[in-house]
Design a protein around this motif. Structure first.
Motif, PDB file in Angstrom:
ATOM      1  N   SER A 101       0.828  -1.205   0.000  1.00  0.00           N
ATOM      2  CA  SER A 101       0.000   0.000   0.000  1.00  0.00           C
ATOM      3  C   SER A 101       0.861   1.253   0.000  1.00  0.00           C
ATOM      4  O   SER A 101       0.581   2.222  -0.707  1.00  0.00           O
ATOM      5  N   ARG A 128      -8.882  -2.708   9.203  1.00  0.00           N
ATOM      6  CA  ARG A 128      -8.615  -1.268   9.086  1.00  0.00           C
ATOM      7  C   ARG A 128      -7.702  -0.974   7.903  1.00  0.00           C
ATOM      8  O   ARG A 128      -7.946  -0.040   7.130  1.00  0.00           O
ATOM      9  N   ASN A 129      -6.655  -1.762   7.737  1.00  0.00           N
ATOM     10  CA  ASN A 129      -5.728  -1.536   6.627  1.00  0.00           C
ATOM     11  C   ASN A 129      -6.415  -1.706   5.279  1.00  0.00           C
ATOM     12  O   ASN A 129      -6.177  -0.932   4.346  1.00  0.00           O
ATOM     13  N   VAL A 132      -8.290   1.393   4.560  1.00  0.00           N
ATOM     14  CA  VAL A 132      -7.430   2.475   4.071  1.00  0.00           C
ATOM     15  C   VAL A 132      -7.173   2.311   2.577  1.00  0.00           C
ATOM     16  O   VAL A 132      -7.231   3.281   1.806  1.00  0.00           O
ATOM     17  N   SER A 133      -6.888   1.076   2.150  1.00  0.00           N
ATOM     18  CA  SER A 133      -6.635   0.845   0.726  1.00  0.00           C
ATOM     19  C   SER A 133      -7.877   1.159  -0.109  1.00  0.00           C
ATOM     20  O   SER A 133      -7.786   1.762  -1.182  1.00  0.00           O
ATOM     21  N   SER A 135     -10.190   3.283   0.661  1.00  0.00           N
ATOM     22  CA  SER A 135     -10.373   4.740   0.640  1.00  0.00           C
ATOM     23  C   SER A 135      -9.421   5.389  -0.360  1.00  0.00           C
ATOM     24  O   SER A 135      -9.785   6.349  -1.044  1.00  0.00           O
ATOM     25  N   LYS A 136      -8.201   4.853  -0.479  1.00  0.00           N
ATOM     26  CA  LYS A 136      -7.252   5.383  -1.455  1.00  0.00           C
ATOM     27  C   LYS A 136      -7.740   5.158  -2.878  1.00  0.00           C
ATOM     28  O   LYS A 136      -7.408   5.927  -3.789  1.00  0.00           O
ATOM     29  N   ALA A 143     -14.821   1.434   2.628  1.00  0.00           N
ATOM     30  CA  ALA A 143     -13.853   1.671   3.699  1.00  0.00           C
ATOM     31  C   ALA A 143     -14.556   1.810   5.042  1.00  0.00           C
ATOM     32  O   ALA A 143     -14.144   1.202   6.047  1.00  0.00           O
ATOM     33  N   TYR A 147     -14.142  -0.159   8.638  1.00  0.00           N
ATOM     34  CA  TYR A 147     -13.832   0.503   9.911  1.00  0.00           C
ATOM     35  C   TYR A 147     -14.884   0.145  10.957  1.00  0.00           C
ATOM     36  O   TYR A 147     -14.551  -0.079  12.130  1.00  0.00           O
ATOM     37  N   ASP A 159      -7.088   4.167  15.743  1.00  0.00           N
ATOM     38  CA  ASP A 159      -6.752   4.252  14.327  1.00  0.00           C
ATOM     39  C   ASP A 159      -7.994   4.090  13.460  1.00  0.00           C
ATOM     40  O   ASP A 159      -8.168   4.798  12.468  1.00  0.00           O
ATOM     41  N   GLN A 163      -9.445   6.874  10.943  1.00  0.00           N
ATOM     42  CA  GLN A 163      -9.592   6.618   9.512  1.00  0.00           C
ATOM     43  C   GLN A 163     -11.045   6.769   9.077  1.00  0.00           C
ATOM     44  O   GLN A 163     -11.319   7.284   7.977  1.00  0.00           O
ATOM     45  N   SER A 167     -12.500   9.464   6.257  1.00  0.00           N
ATOM     46  CA  SER A 167     -13.414   9.130   5.162  1.00  0.00           C
ATOM     47  C   SER A 167     -14.659  10.002   5.201  1.00  0.00           C
ATOM     48  O   SER A 167     -15.126  10.496   4.164  1.00  0.00           O
TER      49      SER A 167
END
Length: 220
Positions: A101, A128-129, A132-133, A135-136, A143, A147, A159, A163, A167
């Motif tokens: 990522s 969570r990770n 994030v991906s 959301s990117k 996302a 969460y 975290d 995050q 968003s």
């Protein structure tokens, strides 16, 4: 390989890695490096080659960052697991996803997070990770769903709160974002990222004075 109490050692390594991440986000770099070096020594002494490679990659990130080299180290860690006839380690899969990522390879990252979640569906960090991906990639709804899954498992996950707030902020819901940042700050008042992000939301709402106060607090 030393096998006695390996499962307990792996849990200790994982918890230490998460603690190191938290220390690093707080700007405590020397403490972070000391902790990671101690874990590297422990893995070497125990013969836990997969986590020795994992912590070598982590240390690389704080000393001479080289994302392709870090990915290669974790690939070797996963290969070592296969040679031991063990299933992939979900935590190392997740860690490799983070490196992908960071290189901007979100598709590869998500595949690794999914592999980790197939092994351990309730792993908050992987949920969570993956969020994030997504959301990117612009999938804010997807996302937020991740969460929320993470927060259902661990309501005090700062975290995930942050995050999700980011968003919501991107989607224009500043009030909702600030509520999440405040929830996180009630748990961890010195979280620089939460303070800064709340400042960004206040700025978007036109409260420049309040935003500057928060930026000053973060800088302190």
């Amino acid at each position: 390989m030393a096998t006695d109490n390996r499962a307990a050692r792996l849990e200790e390594y994982r918890e230490t890695s998460l603690l190191a991440d938290s220390l690093a986000r707080s700007g405590k770099n020397e403490e972070t490096l000391k902790l990671l070096r101690e874990c590297l020594d422990k893995t070497m002494a125990a013969g836990d080659e997969d986590y020795r490679l994992f912590f070598e990659a982590e240390l690389c990130g704080y000393t001479t960052p080289d994302l392709p080299a870090q990915v290669a180290l974790l690939d070797r860690a996963l290969a070592w697991r296969r040679s031991e006839e063990s299933q992939p380690d979900y935590f190392i899969l997740r860690g490799n996803g983070v490196y992908y990522s960071n290189m901007g390879n979100e598709k590869e990252a998500i595949e690794l997070y999914d592999r980790a979640l197939a092994i351990k569906p309730d792993n908050c960090e992987a949920l969570r990770n993956k969020g994030v991906s997504l959301s990117k990639l612009g999938d804010m709804k997807g996302a937020i769903e991740l969460y929320d899954r993470a927060l259902a498992i661990k309501p005090d996950d700062c975290d995930a709160l942050r995050q999700k707030g980011v968003s919501l902020s991107i989607m224009g819901d500043m009030k909702g974002a600030i509520e999440l940042y405040d929830r996180a700050l009630a748990i961890k008042p010195d979280d620089c990222d939460e303070v800064r992000n709340k400042g960004v939301s206040l700025s978007k709402m036109g409260d420049e004075k309040g935003a500057i106060e928060l930026y000053d607090r973060a800088l302190a």
